[in-house]
Design an enzyme around this catalytic site. Structure first.
Site, PDB file in Angstrom:
ATOM      1  N   TRP A   1       7.962   1.223  -5.047  1.00 10.16           N
ATOM      2  CA  TRP A   1       7.122   0.967  -3.855  1.00 10.16           C
ATOM      3  C   TRP A   1       8.075   0.576  -2.717  1.00 10.16           C
ATOM      4  O   TRP A   1       8.883  -0.349  -2.876  1.00 10.16           O
ATOM      5  CB  TRP A   1       6.150  -0.176  -4.176  1.00 10.16           C
ATOM      6  CG  TRP A   1       5.226  -0.554  -3.064  1.00 10.16           C
ATOM      7  CD1 TRP A   1       4.513   0.276  -2.262  1.00 10.16           C
ATOM      8  CD2 TRP A   1       4.876  -1.888  -2.670  1.00 10.16           C
ATOM      9  NE1 TRP A   1       3.743  -0.456  -1.384  1.00 10.16           N
ATOM     10  CE2 TRP A   1       3.953  -1.791  -1.620  1.00 10.16           C
ATOM     11  CE3 TRP A   1       5.246  -3.169  -3.109  1.00 10.16           C
ATOM     12  CZ2 TRP A   1       3.402  -2.901  -0.992  1.00 10.16           C
ATOM     13  CZ3 TRP A   1       4.707  -4.275  -2.488  1.00 10.16           C
ATOM     14  CH2 TRP A   1       3.791  -4.143  -1.444  1.00 10.16           C
TER      15      TRP A   1
ATOM     16  N   ASP B   1       5.404  -6.465 -11.330  1.00  8.95           N
ATOM     17  CA  ASP B   1       4.474  -6.236 -10.227  1.00  8.95           C
ATOM     18  C   ASP B   1       3.255  -5.534 -10.835  1.00  8.95           C
ATOM     19  O   ASP B   1       3.370  -4.425 -11.363  1.00  8.95           O
ATOM     20  CB  ASP B   1       5.135  -5.366  -9.154  1.00  8.95           C
ATOM     21  CG  ASP B   1       4.231  -5.174  -7.941  1.00  8.95           C
ATOM     22  OD1 ASP B   1       3.041  -5.548  -8.003  1.00  8.95           O
ATOM     23  OD2 ASP B   1       4.708  -4.640  -6.919  1.00  8.95           O
TER      24      ASP B   1
ATOM     25  N   LYS C   1      -6.704  -3.269  -5.390  1.00  8.09           N
ATOM     26  CA  LYS C   1      -7.174  -1.963  -5.883  1.00  8.09           C
ATOM     27  C   LYS C   1      -8.279  -2.122  -6.917  1.00  8.09           C
ATOM     28  O   LYS C   1      -9.276  -1.418  -6.873  1.00  8.09           O
ATOM     29  CB  LYS C   1      -6.024  -1.182  -6.526  1.00  8.09           C
ATOM     30  CG  LYS C   1      -4.673  -1.466  -5.958  1.00  8.09           C
ATOM     31  CD  LYS C   1      -4.354  -0.618  -4.773  1.00  8.09           C
ATOM     32  CE  LYS C   1      -3.065  -1.102  -4.158  1.00  8.09           C
ATOM     33  NZ  LYS C   1      -2.535  -0.231  -3.160  1.00  8.09           N
TER      34      LYS C   1
HETATM   35  N1  KET Z   1       2.747  -3.598  -5.497  1.00  7.71           N
HETATM   36  C1  KET Z   1       2.656  -2.261  -5.588  1.00  7.71           C
HETATM   37  C2  KET Z   1       3.407  -1.570  -6.655  1.00  7.71           C
HETATM   38  C3  KET Z   1       1.858  -1.564  -4.673  1.00  7.71           C
HETATM   39  O1  KET Z   1       1.770  -0.251  -4.803  1.00  7.71           O
HETATM   40  C4  KET Z   1       1.173  -2.253  -3.662  1.00  7.71           C
HETATM   41  C5  KET Z   1       0.390  -1.518  -2.661  1.00  7.71           C
HETATM   42  C6  KET Z   1       1.289  -3.650  -3.638  1.00  7.71           C
HETATM   43  C7  KET Z   1       2.092  -4.290  -4.558  1.00  7.71           C
HETATM   44  C8  KET Z   1       0.615  -4.532  -2.623  1.00  7.71           C
HETATM   45  O2  KET Z   1      -0.702  -4.421  -2.499  1.00  7.71           O
HETATM   46  P1  KET Z   1      -1.562  -5.576  -1.774  1.00  7.71           P
HETATM   47  O3  KET Z   1      -2.491  -4.842  -0.893  1.00  7.71           O
HETATM   48  O4  KET Z   1      -0.627  -6.450  -0.997  1.00  7.71           O
HETATM   49  O5  KET Z   1      -2.201  -6.300  -2.890  1.00  7.71           O
HETATM   50  N2  KET Z   1       0.541  -0.269  -2.438  1.00  7.71           N
HETATM   51  C9  KET Z   1      -0.219   0.602  -1.539  1.00  7.71           C
HETATM   52  C10 KET Z   1      -0.533   0.011  -0.200  1.00  7.71           C
HETATM   53  C11 KET Z   1       0.645  -0.505   0.551  1.00  7.71           C
HETATM   54  O6  KET Z   1       1.717   0.106   0.581  1.00  7.71           O
HETATM   55  O7  KET Z   1       0.470  -1.587   1.168  1.00  7.71           O
HETATM   56  C12 KET Z   1       0.475   1.952  -1.403  1.00  7.71           C
HETATM   57  O8  KET Z   1       1.603   2.132  -1.887  1.00  7.71           O
HETATM   58  O9  KET Z   1      -0.138   2.864  -0.827  1.00  7.71           O
END
Ligand code: KET
Length: 462
Positions: A191, A272, A308
């Site tokens: 990520w 994560d 998610k």
């Molecule tokens: N870890 C991973 C691996 C991840 O893909 C995301 C979000 C997050 C943490 C953080 O999510 P939060 O909304 O802070 O709980 N990924 C998607 C959104 C982004 O990049 O913010 C994405 O990769 O599309």
């Protein structure tokens, strides 16, 4: 010695209102004298600026260079601005229903009703570590309610600003308190935000091999070799399930081997966990990797997102957990986490946390949540099957089994940057430059269009 600052006499001049608003009776109120006055003001101001400082800001381009826009949010903006009726959004990892619309989970709607109808609801601050009804269930979700680590009270949990906040708190905690090798080993690719989350707190980031371009699967030998070669007691970032961006996870047997290796090298795993329930649709199965490490008695940390799996993206609900050796260590760690939290956000946001807490603490709602999770992951899996079948039917050059082999929210299609950009220009299909697609952006209405567009671009652009 004059008591005023040497340039203080210039200060009023810099403010045109100080001299340009004479009273109506003032001799300076005629048009010509006003314009004369303005000319002299601007002259004096320019001299003053020249004398006082070469530039009016301390934040010159040298000090604050223009940064590029975040690629994912930039992509979203470009998608929204595209007037094409055929446009397809496969960018950000957010679930969409079969009509390409955001989906408020039915169980979340119910929890929201319960919350709003609670006559005792107020808007007081949450405790620094968040609401205990959430954090206590959140760790159970990861480790299993009967985990020895929980029975022995050697875990500590804190509510965070979703998964990103949890990753940040983990990074900050490691930067301050971790005494091993403060380098963070991340999968190649990972990520994109991981890199800046760790470098923001001055933790160097090194990549370990992960994705094999040849098989479009896991480069397990390369991953193991790199983890074995890393200095003892390094921080190893692992995606608990549904790896982002590749959709490639180790098998349970491979996780077991990795756990042995990590234990042997006394590495510190940083899990994560942003997609629990999204990979297989089964919460316990998606937490298998974490449980395997915990069973071996490995001390570790977990960043957990509810964005998610609850569809609570913008509400920023998540937790940070530390699994350690004894209740004493857990208590000391918690005391320092509280200080970090207090200085950064004081106390965490309540709305999303309350929704998740209501669901996690009510067996009937919990069961309904599991249904909702199965619905989301099931729709994604059916889109994987359909996409692979369509590409194979079209005879699109290449192999497409990876679409169904990969798991979770994303698929790493293998499309290169030139192909991605051409798809965007010609077919109005938006995906990240590395060829990642958010599977949830596909639905029964746009999948044919997408498959045909991919078929065309693969034939036309190498
Ligand atoms: N870890 C991973 C691996 C991840 O893909 C995301 C979000 C997050 C943490 C953080 O999510 P939060 O909304 O802070 O709980 N990924 C998607 C959104 C982004 O990049 O913010 C994405 O990769 O599309």
């Amino acid at each position: 010695m004059p008591t005023s600052h040497p340039t203080s006499h210039l200060a009023p001049v810099a403010n045109p209102n100080a001299t340009s608003s004479p009273s109506p009776s003032s001799p300076l109120s005629s048009t010509s004298s006003r314009s004369q006055q303005q000319t002299s003001i601007s002259r004096i101001r320019s001299i003053a600026n020249h004398m006082a400082a070469p530039s009016s800001t301390r934040f010159s381009a040298e000090a604050v260079p223009q940064a590029p826009e975040d690629p994912l949010y930039g992509l979203k903006r470009a998608f929204l601005a595209d007037p094409s009726p055929n446009k397809v959004d496969l960018g950000i990892g957010a679930y969409r229903d079969d009509n390409a619309k955001p989906w408020v989970l039915p169980v979340v709607k119910k929890a929201d009703d319960i919350l709003r109808n609670d006559p005792n609801l107020d808007h007081e601050y949450a405790p620094i570590a968040g609401i205990p009804t959430l954090t206590s269930k959140a760790i159970e979700l990861l480790l299993g309610a009967d985990s020895p680590a929980l029975k022995e009270k050697r875990t500590t949990s804190m509510q965070t600003i979703s998964g990103t906040g949890a990753c940040h708190v983990g990074a900050l905690f490691c930067a301050r308190f971790f005494r091993g090798n403060k380098t963070v080993y991340v999968s190649d690719p990972t990520w994109a935000n991981h890199n800046q989350i760790f470098s923001n707190v001055d933790l160097p980031v090194v990549k370990y091999p992960y994705f094999s371009k040849d098989t479009k699967g896991l480069n397990f030998a390369g991953m193991k070799a790199a983890i074995a070669d890393a200095p003892e007691e390094s921080i190893i970032l692992l995606h608990a399930c549904a790896h982002n961006p590749t959709g490639v996870d180790p098998t349970v047997e491979q996780w077991a081997e990795l756990a042995d290796l990590v234990a042997q090298k006394r590495h510190f795993p940083f899990f994560d966990c942003a997609y629990q329930g999204f990979a297989s649709g089964n919460l316990a199965k998606d937490a298998a990797a974490i449980r395997l490490f915990v069973e071996r008695g490995i001390e570790l940390i977990i960043a957990q997102s509810f964005a998610k799996n609850f569809g609570l993206y913008g509400e920023r609900a998540g937790c940070f957990h530390v699994v350690t050796d004894t209740p004493e260590t857990a208590t000391r760690v918690a005391s320092q986490l509280a200080i970090l939290q207090r200085s950064e956000i004081s106390s965490p946001p309540l709305y999303g946390a309350r929704i998740a807490s209501i669901v996690l603490n009510d067996p009937a709602l919990f069961a309904e949540w599991e249904d909702n999770l199965r619905e989301m992951s099931g729709r994604i899996i059916s889109m994987r099957t359909a996409l692979r079948a369509k590409l194979e039917e079209l005879g699109t050059p290449g192999t497409w089994n990876h679409i169904t082999d990969q798991i979770g929210m994303f698929s790493f299609t293998g499309l290169n940057e030139a192909q991605v950009l051409k798809l965007r220009e010609e077919a109005h299909v938006y995906m990240t430059k590395n060829g990642r697609i958010s599977m949830a952006g596909l639905n029964t209405k746009n999948i044919d269009y997408f498959a045909k567009a991919v078929d065309k671009v693969v034939r036309e652009v190498q």
